[in-house]
Motif scaffolding. Structure first.
Motif, PDB file in Angstrom:
ATOM      1  N   HIS A 204     -17.642  64.815 -54.175  1.00  0.00           N
ATOM      2  CA  HIS A 204     -17.953  66.018 -53.398  1.00  0.00           C
ATOM      3  C   HIS A 204     -17.590  65.859 -51.927  1.00  0.00           C
ATOM      4  O   HIS A 204     -17.744  64.795 -51.333  1.00  0.00           O
ATOM      5  CB  HIS A 204     -19.392  66.494 -53.595  1.00  0.00           C
ATOM      6  CG  HIS A 204     -20.473  65.618 -53.043  1.00  0.00           C
ATOM      7  ND1 HIS A 204     -20.947  65.735 -51.754  1.00  0.00           N
ATOM      8  CD2 HIS A 204     -21.206  64.639 -53.623  1.00  0.00           C
ATOM      9  CE1 HIS A 204     -21.928  64.856 -51.572  1.00  0.00           C
ATOM     10  NE2 HIS A 204     -22.103  64.167 -52.690  1.00  0.00           N
ATOM     11  N   ASP A 223     -22.897  59.412 -48.561  1.00  0.00           N
ATOM     12  CA  ASP A 223     -23.005  60.590 -49.441  1.00  0.00           C
ATOM     13  C   ASP A 223     -22.320  61.797 -48.792  1.00  0.00           C
ATOM     14  O   ASP A 223     -22.952  62.534 -48.087  1.00  0.00           O
ATOM     15  CB  ASP A 223     -24.499  60.880 -49.688  1.00  0.00           C
ATOM     16  CG  ASP A 223     -24.735  61.976 -50.716  1.00  0.00           C
ATOM     17  OD1 ASP A 223     -23.767  62.411 -51.356  1.00  0.00           O
ATOM     18  OD2 ASP A 223     -25.903  62.390 -50.863  1.00  0.00           O
ATOM     19  N   GLU A 257     -21.650  70.629 -53.474  1.00  0.00           N
ATOM     20  CA  GLU A 257     -22.372  69.830 -54.479  1.00  0.00           C
ATOM     21  C   GLU A 257     -23.844  69.717 -54.133  1.00  0.00           C
ATOM     22  O   GLU A 257     -24.719  69.784 -55.002  1.00  0.00           O
ATOM     23  CB  GLU A 257     -21.753  68.418 -54.567  1.00  0.00           C
ATOM     24  CG  GLU A 257     -22.337  67.529 -55.659  1.00  0.00           C
ATOM     25  CD  GLU A 257     -23.514  66.658 -55.228  1.00  0.00           C
ATOM     26  OE1 GLU A 257     -24.109  65.989 -56.072  1.00  0.00           O
ATOM     27  OE2 GLU A 257     -23.856  66.659 -54.023  1.00  0.00           O
ATOM     28  N   GLU A 258     -24.117  69.534 -52.821  1.00  0.00           N
ATOM     29  CA  GLU A 258     -25.490  69.226 -52.363  1.00  0.00           C
ATOM     30  C   GLU A 258     -26.467  70.376 -52.582  1.00  0.00           C
ATOM     31  O   GLU A 258     -27.668  70.204 -52.415  1.00  0.00           O
ATOM     32  CB  GLU A 258     -25.460  68.863 -50.870  1.00  0.00           C
ATOM     33  CG  GLU A 258     -24.651  67.609 -50.538  1.00  0.00           C
ATOM     34  CD  GLU A 258     -25.330  66.318 -50.997  1.00  0.00           C
ATOM     35  OE1 GLU A 258     -26.320  66.369 -51.744  1.00  0.00           O
ATOM     36  OE2 GLU A 258     -24.837  65.251 -50.587  1.00  0.00           O
ATOM     37  N   HIS A 362     -28.844  62.143 -46.951  1.00  0.00           N
ATOM     38  CA  HIS A 362     -29.427  63.456 -46.633  1.00  0.00           C
ATOM     39  C   HIS A 362     -30.199  63.442 -45.310  1.00  0.00           C
ATOM     40  O   HIS A 362     -31.088  64.273 -45.116  1.00  0.00           O
ATOM     41  CB  HIS A 362     -30.320  63.978 -47.772  1.00  0.00           C
ATOM     42  CG  HIS A 362     -29.598  64.130 -49.081  1.00  0.00           C
ATOM     43  ND1 HIS A 362     -30.220  64.508 -50.239  1.00  0.00           N
ATOM     44  CD2 HIS A 362     -28.294  63.945 -49.414  1.00  0.00           C
ATOM     45  CE1 HIS A 362     -29.336  64.541 -51.233  1.00  0.00           C
ATOM     46  NE2 HIS A 362     -28.159  64.195 -50.753  1.00  0.00           N
TER      47      HIS A 362
HETATM   48 ZN    ZN Z   1     -26.343  64.123 -51.810  1.00  0.00          ZN
END
Ligand code: ZN
Ligand code: BES
Length: 394
Positions: A204, A223, A257-258, A362
């Protein structure tokens, strides 16, 4: 005649009135066979797929069904209630699809491309992965609704296009989505001979920082700048070596995606809709932080294809020569789940076990420095992913 019509209308309206109460259940066939003789009213199978059936029942019948299952089979539940026949049928079909995606064998997993793979894998460079992670984390956020989220996708598109500019058999595109601004990125190397068979390497492109959503700084180094940078390195070494696959290879950077795997859901559903023949999908989401001491590469065993996961284990032994094992997300934690849900074989080699997860993701602290400061761990995944696409594509 008139009277009969009246009766018919009456009974039709009775059905219409009763309808909102009835529910459509999906029940395991074994459970159904055992409980059928014990129910007061016979139940008709309306649809059946992958070892389960759809039946229609009133609330009272459902209550009796629950009691019979409990008393006879000494278990709870055993069925799922749905508000419409269509919903129940779709659930069964996609469960069937999911089962198929996890258990079926989609490709020949013999390893026979060592002469091609070895020299290319040897060129994987930690520095180029690290540089790409730095550039991606420099965007304030790659949040799917933000302006910098759009710009970062364009930057990925431009980076992949620059690496492949000498190739007429390669195209790089932005895929627009209906409901948000950030596009996904797809690069295609057209197969020379079995071009309708597709191998996908994806990750992603977006990032997020907790409850601040689009406003907060979200470097998302681990991420998932790391996954995109790892994919970019695979592209770099393949293009540098002028690799021409027999099957088609696609590299994907998924948007959004998140916020629920939105970009990959769009893409995987459209592939299924067009009956595209995808024979292998690898998801790279988090490759930076070496969290588990005794395991370098950890394969997620849920929402993935078992045979393809085993194949990845063999590729690691053959070409990467690092330790590996299995873990579980416990839910559809990344874009591989979108492919699995649409009936395609997917794997997700991950940076650590679930117990040793990087807790900085995050947050504004998901930085390269906080994940070890170099991309040595990610380089192992670039080697594995290079071996995966070359072995499957040739
Ligand atoms: Zn994530
Ligand atoms: N990279 C994470 C998934 C992840 C986190 C895998 C920790 C393994 C360990 C991914 O970007 C993510 O955050 N996924 C969401 C789920 C999605 C459906 C919104 C998550 O895990 O909350």
């Amino acid at each position: 005649m008139k009277k009969m019509l009246g009766l018919l209308l009456l009974s039709l309206s009775a059905v219409a009135l009763a309808a909102p109460d009835t529910q459509w259940l999906t029940v395991d066939n074994d459970v159904l066979a055992k409980i059928r003789p014990k129910l007061n009213k016979s139940v008709q199978t309306l649809y059946s797929a992958q070892g389960a059936s759809v039946v229609e029942m009133s609330p009272a019948e459902i209550e009796q069904l629950g009691a019979v299952i409990h008393n006879e089979l000494h278990r709870c539940g055993g069925f799922i209630a749905h508000d419409s026949y269509e919903e129940a049928q779709t659930a069964l079909t996609s469960q069937g699809e999911m089962y198929f995606a996890k258990q079926a064998i989609f490709a020949d997993y013999t390893i026979n491309q060592a002469e091609v793979v070895r020299p290319i894998v040897a060129q994987v460079a930690e520095t180029s992965i690290r540089n790409m992670i730095i550039k991606l984390s420099d965007f304030k956020t790659r949040y799917y609704k933000s302006e910098t989220g759009v710009q970062s996708s364009e930057f990925i598109r431009d980076s992949w296009a620059a690496l492949s500019k000498h190739r007429s058999d390669v195209k790089v595109e932005l895929i627009k989505h209906k409901s948000w601004a950030q596009p996904s990125i797809v690069m295609t190397i057209e197969g020379s001979n079995l071009s309708e068979e597709i191998i996908i390497l994806g990750g992603h492109a977006d990032s997020i920082a907790g409850m601040f959503g689009g406003m907060a700084r979200a470097p998302g180094a681990d991420d998932n700048a790391s996954g995109i940078a790892t994919i970019t390195e695979v592209i770099r070494v393949l293009m540098e070596n002028n690799f021409k696959p027999r099957r088609t290879i696609q590299f994907m950077g998924y948007a959004a995606e998140e916020v629920g795997l939105l970009g990959s859901k769009d893409i995987a559903a459209s592939y299924k809709e067009k009956s595209q023949k995808v024979i292998g999908v690898m998801q790279l989401d988090m490759t930076l932080n070496k969290g588990t001491a005794d395991k370098d590469i950890v394969m997620m065993s849920d929402f993935t294809n078992a045979a393809q996961n085993e194949f990845l284990g063999k590729l690691i032994d053959e070409y990467v020569k690092v330790s590996w094992g299995y873990s579980r997300c416990g839910y559809g934690c990344s874009d591989h789940a979108s492919w699995t849900a649409n009936g395609y074989p997917a794997s997700m080699p991950f940076e650590s076990t679930m117990e040793d997860i990087n807790h900085k993701i995050h947050t504004p602290n998901d930085t390269l420095q906080n994940a070890g400061g170099d991309a040595k761990h990610a380089a192992k995944f670039a080697k594995l992913a290079t071996a995966f696409v070359v072995e499957l594509a040739n």
